[in-house]
Motif scaffolding. Sequence first.
Motif, PDB file in Angstrom:
ATOM      1  N   ASP A 117       0.823  -1.203   0.000  1.00 13.12           N
ATOM      2  CA  ASP A 117       0.000   0.000   0.000  1.00 13.12           C
ATOM      3  C   ASP A 117       0.859   1.254   0.000  1.00 13.12           C
ATOM      4  N   ALA A 118       2.164   1.067   0.271  1.00 10.90           N
ATOM      5  CA  ALA A 118       3.055   2.227   0.328  1.00 10.90           C
ATOM      6  C   ALA A 118       4.426   1.830  -0.208  1.00 10.90           C
ATOM      7  N   LEU A 119       5.117   2.843  -0.744  1.00  7.55           N
ATOM      8  CA  LEU A 119       6.454   2.607  -1.308  1.00  7.55           C
ATOM      9  C   LEU A 119       7.433   3.546  -0.615  1.00  7.55           C
ATOM     10  N   TYR A 120       8.558   2.994  -0.167  1.00  5.22           N
ATOM     11  CA  TYR A 120       9.577   3.837   0.454  1.00  5.22           C
ATOM     12  C   TYR A 120      10.875   3.694  -0.336  1.00  5.22           C
ATOM     13  N   LEU A 121      11.508   4.805  -0.638  1.00  4.34           N
ATOM     14  CA  LEU A 121      12.795   4.772  -1.345  1.00  4.34           C
ATOM     15  C   LEU A 121      13.834   5.495  -0.491  1.00  4.34           C
ATOM     16  N   HIS A 122      14.967   4.829  -0.263  1.00 10.93           N
ATOM     17  CA  HIS A 122      15.965   5.414   0.636  1.00 10.93           C
ATOM     18  C   HIS A 122      17.161   5.978  -0.119  1.00 10.93           C
ATOM     19  N   ILE A 123      17.512   7.198   0.194  1.00 12.99           N
ATOM     20  CA  ILE A 123      18.656   7.880  -0.440  1.00 12.99           C
ATOM     21  C   ILE A 123      19.756   8.057   0.612  1.00 12.99           C
TER      22      ILE A 123
ATOM     23  N   GLU B  72      -1.920  -1.295  -6.034  1.00 13.71           N
ATOM     24  CA  GLU B  72      -2.811  -0.646  -5.071  1.00 13.71           C
ATOM     25  C   GLU B  72      -2.092   0.426  -4.244  1.00 13.71           C
ATOM     26  N   CYS B  73      -0.846   0.681  -4.574  1.00 13.36           N
ATOM     27  CA  CYS B  73      -0.022   1.558  -3.740  1.00 13.36           C
ATOM     28  C   CYS B  73      -0.580   2.982  -3.695  1.00 13.36           C
ATOM     29  N   GLU B  74      -0.768   3.534  -2.470  1.00 16.68           N
ATOM     30  CA  GLU B  74      -1.408   4.845  -2.306  1.00 16.68           C
ATOM     31  C   GLU B  74      -0.450   5.966  -1.958  1.00 16.68           C
ATOM     32  N   THR B  75       0.660   5.594  -1.290  1.00 13.88           N
ATOM     33  CA  THR B  75       1.576   6.664  -0.880  1.00 13.88           C
ATOM     34  C   THR B  75       3.010   6.270  -1.225  1.00 13.88           C
TER      35      THR B  75
ATOM     36  N   THR C 230       5.671   7.930  -9.543  1.00 11.59           N
ATOM     37  CA  THR C 230       4.277   8.217  -9.918  1.00 11.59           C
ATOM     38  C   THR C 230       3.849   7.387 -11.127  1.00 11.59           C
ATOM     39  N   ARG C 231       4.803   7.130 -12.010  1.00 17.66           N
ATOM     40  CA  ARG C 231       4.499   6.330 -13.203  1.00 17.66           C
ATOM     41  C   ARG C 231       4.237   4.862 -12.833  1.00 17.66           C
ATOM     42  N   CYS C 232       5.084   4.340 -11.946  1.00 16.83           N
ATOM     43  CA  CYS C 232       4.989   2.907 -11.609  1.00 16.83           C
ATOM     44  C   CYS C 232       3.901   2.611 -10.579  1.00 16.83           C
ATOM     45  N   ALA C 233       3.541   3.631  -9.791  1.00 16.87           N
ATOM     46  CA  ALA C 233       2.489   3.428  -8.794  1.00 16.87           C
ATOM     47  C   ALA C 233       1.425   4.482  -9.046  1.00 16.87           C
TER      48      ALA C 233
ATOM     49  N   THR D 283      -0.702   1.195  10.998  1.00 17.69           N
ATOM     50  CA  THR D 283      -2.003   0.528  10.873  1.00 17.69           C
ATOM     51  C   THR D 283      -1.926  -0.787  10.103  1.00 17.69           C
ATOM     52  N   GLY D 284      -0.771  -1.423  10.149  1.00 18.95           N
ATOM     53  CA  GLY D 284      -0.678  -2.784   9.614  1.00 18.95           C
ATOM     54  C   GLY D 284      -0.819  -2.880   8.110  1.00 18.95           C
ATOM     55  N   ARG D 285      -0.555  -1.764   7.395  1.00 18.36           N
ATOM     56  CA  ARG D 285      -0.668  -1.820   5.928  1.00 18.36           C
ATOM     57  C   ARG D 285       0.699  -2.184   5.355  1.00 18.36           C
ATOM     58  N   PRO D 286       0.735  -3.083   4.388  1.00 15.55           N
ATOM     59  CA  PRO D 286       2.023  -3.522   3.844  1.00 15.55           C
ATOM     60  C   PRO D 286       2.723  -2.420   3.049  1.00 15.55           C
ATOM     61  N   TYR D 287       4.034  -2.392   3.129  1.00 12.25           N
ATOM     62  CA  TYR D 287       4.799  -1.400   2.361  1.00 12.25           C
ATOM     63  C   TYR D 287       6.081  -2.020   1.852  1.00 12.25           C
ATOM     64  N   LEU D 288       6.583  -1.428   0.793  1.00 15.97           N
ATOM     65  CA  LEU D 288       7.789  -1.947   0.173  1.00 15.97           C
ATOM     66  C   LEU D 288       8.867  -0.875   0.219  1.00 15.97           C
TER      67      LEU D 288
END
Lengths: 607, 426
Positions: B23-29, B75-78, B101-104, B274-279
């Motif tokens: 539901d969420a995507l995190y990218l680390h720099i 389904e990724c929202e954020t 934004t393109r991929c999600a 809130t227990g939502r999966p993220y990558l």
Amino acid sequence: MMSRMKTTDTSHIRNFSIVAHIDHGKSTISDRILELTHTVDERDMADQLLDTMDIERERGITIKSNAVRVLYDADDGESYQFNLIDTPGHVDFTYEVSRSLAACEGAVLVVDATQGVEAQTVSNATLAMNANLDIVPAINKIDLPSAHPEEVKKEIEEDLAIPADDAVLVSGKTGEGIHDLLEAIVYLVSPPKGDIKAPLKALILDSYFDEYRGVVATVRVFDGSIKKGDHLRMMALGDTFLCDGVGCKRPLETPLDELGVGEVGYVVTGLKDPALVKTGDTITYEDRPCAEACPGYHEAKPMVFTGLFPIDNKQYENLRDALEKLKVNDPSLIWTPETSVALGFGFRVGFLGLLHMEVVKERLEREFGLDLIATSPSVDYHVYKTDGEMVDITSPQDLPDVTRIDHIEEPYLKAKVIVPPDFMGAVMQLVVDHRGETSDMVYLSEKSVEIHFDIPLAELILDFFDQLKSRTKGYASLDYEIGDYRTSDLVKLDILLAGEEVDALSFIVPRDRAYDMARSLCDKLKEIIPRQQFEVPIQGAIGNKIIARSTVKAVRKDVLAKCYGGDISRKRKLLEKQKEGKKRMKSIGSVEVPQEAFLAVLKVDDE
Amino acid sequence: MPSSVSGGFGSEWCARLSASGADALYLHIPFCARKCAYCDFASWATARGDALCRHYAEALERQVEEVSHLGLLTECETAYIGGGTPTFLGEALGGLVRCATRCAPRVHELTCEANPDSLSDAVLSDVAAAGCTRLSIGVQSLCDAELFELGRLHDAARARERVSAAVASGLDVSCDLMCAIPLQMADSWQATLEGVASLGVGHVSVYPLQIEDGTALARRVGDEQPSWNSPDTQASCMEQAQSVLESFGYRRYEVASYARLSEKECSHNKMYWTGRPYLGLGTGAASMLTAEGYKRLLEACPQLGPLPEGMARARLKVISGREEIARGASLLSLAFEEEFLTERQAVAEDLMLGARLACGLDAGLVACAHDVLGPSVDGTLDHLVREGYLDDALAPTQRGWLLGNELYGELWDLAGDTGTVTRRSA
């Protein structure tokens, strides 16, 4: 190898110890000797091979003595049997030191070439000379740039009155001079005397338990010889047994046909009860006993008593089993069950001294996986009740009600400290501060003075030794023997946490110092007890009278770790760690008390 | 605000445990111009303009495309680009935003972390044009001496000016602040809080400084806990933050987060609670996937190994270094630290995380916890209410917020067996 290990003619035997001030290099020199005589391969060499227990290695002290046989092919073309007898290095174990020295004809006195003669050099040399040993001075660490061997030789001659012109210069680190040292041992240490045909007379230096063979004793044979199948008797304790084998350590056990006169080795007794084999006892033939036993035997008596309680009461049985297992190799351990309102079920355990107590507690925790609380150490008080009855009290909580006590006697020690004259004032003050009385003072040389004094044992076990070390910069050495019982004005000081008396924190103090002790203990506990969810008052009381108080404030906030980018695992690990920390604490009422709080009394004078 | 799931439908919450994507995507720099004195996070000082940064960003883009092809982002929202200092990437940051934004395509909130020193006008307009909706700016303090002690590169004036520029650009803006820091006094903390609130930002995060082992700060302070970082100081600062920010119209919706309006709350961070999966992708990035999601990722990452039996949730952390990623590591060559949770552990964890939110434990979650953990849930919740950590609505009290570890620890212990299965990818 067996062929070389037949009984050796006494003229080719040398029995010796190595004595030194701490860190002057005793263990490295032992290691080099084992290497040079090919007793162990260099590659098998764990540093400080003679000290085998983990705790011994970590603390750099020798707790149990050990005897290793090495064979040395000397420059004269002859082969010699050397028995290198290690001595325990702490004041708790002076009795074992004297037994070890009694088994030797010589001692290598190691002195650091950069440090020179120090306090324990003096005290160890004195012990060795009193035992009439031939002294071989060796100056170690000559590889160091700051070494000044010529001055050190002068110190040895002036301070110890030992000729040092021919002192051997060695480096335990590089091995330089070790060969010269071995030659010096051949020429300077007398061969053992003794009569091979006389009835057996063998001194027990040490013993250990083997599950399959029973108790194995380390012995020095003074007369006669021992073979497998001999019928033998312990002279002091009287028990008889059939010798189930003899041998020596090189450093692993090596079976032999016979232990001859002058030799050091082990005897398999087959006895299943370690208490029957005591250091200092004499082994002889059952049917043809020697005329008299080796002198100086006395039983090592526990002097310090402490409560040991498992943090988790479910571990009580495990603690009992563990103590029983330890006793097998340490017969001096004794215990009785003890119950504490605060700590539940545990044992009151007797020890030879504070170090012994620490070592045993550490072994119980490490080798048996127990989490333990040790309570403040106590001595054995003689309490005379108004009805005339005398009771032994080793736990403050057993002290009868004040109204039923006529008077209390406590054990005193006859102690002596050897120290450079510069520190004399500091030592005398320390003695007075600890209710001691100086009885005599003897100048041993210009650089060392021996102070004799009587002091309550209770003072010694609290912090006397540590303070002695720190106030004399480590120069002082302490020796003591048990003295008499004397009447003292003593009271029980109780500690209350959050209004509840905690019996395990009570201890017995001299009345005139109760206020000071109570105040410092309350302050110390305030530092040790972590802040809780609520305020925790700490009070010191005698009977119903509160005489000191401090407060642990309530905690307002605990750690909030940011969950960087959703790294929740990290947060959970933090919580688990916090929980682990709590597990090692004891809940008393609603207060979480860390283990060290119960020993806080040992630390009240730290500042 | 109560969550959309309410009314005691345990099954609805439990359904989250079987979602198949993220539901969420995190990218680390992991790049910074300089490492701050307190920082123990995956970030390294890097020369500006180093090709490493560009190659790293490009590799990350390819990895995002890969996960998108697996269907994990449907389904990724954020999305959240954090660091380190994402703005340190300069132009490359815009590319990364566009890629996300393109991929999600369903992402409605895309946050970039920024530091005042590297948030140039160019970067600002670039990321806004690329689809970034929100900036989280590491202001930390508005006192120059404090900023210097922390090893920050900006001063207060630069921070005010950049935050104002960000607000003026129309993006949602959040400021990160730090309390219980060297030199900080009650009045300087007050000034920082008021100063940031006056800049018109919609969101403020407030964290007490943690002195982490191995950091320059830890070496500086030694073993003693300094009074400026004592638990009492931290507690006072957190209370002060609440009172000042509330007086400016912010509402504390999470233990460390304040928003002016509920729509300014950080949707992405709420996913975590809130227990939502993220990558998460990039060095040190964390992911949380359901068993289903894990299996899907496994298609592209066989090095992960099969899901251990009986596990309901996977927590992964990328442990490949930044150079390795910059060299073009694909999903297939990433190394992960893996942790697996049973259903019981997953639900206990959700309770623990849910207790960070002002809205309290979601009724659906509590019902789900009943189903999975049994009646022990009631005992624990009763105890926490009785001890004053939670109120009757199962929302954290002031005490619960300050003594969060007591609260979270007890909820996590509901898992029973709290030992998790961990391993490293092949």
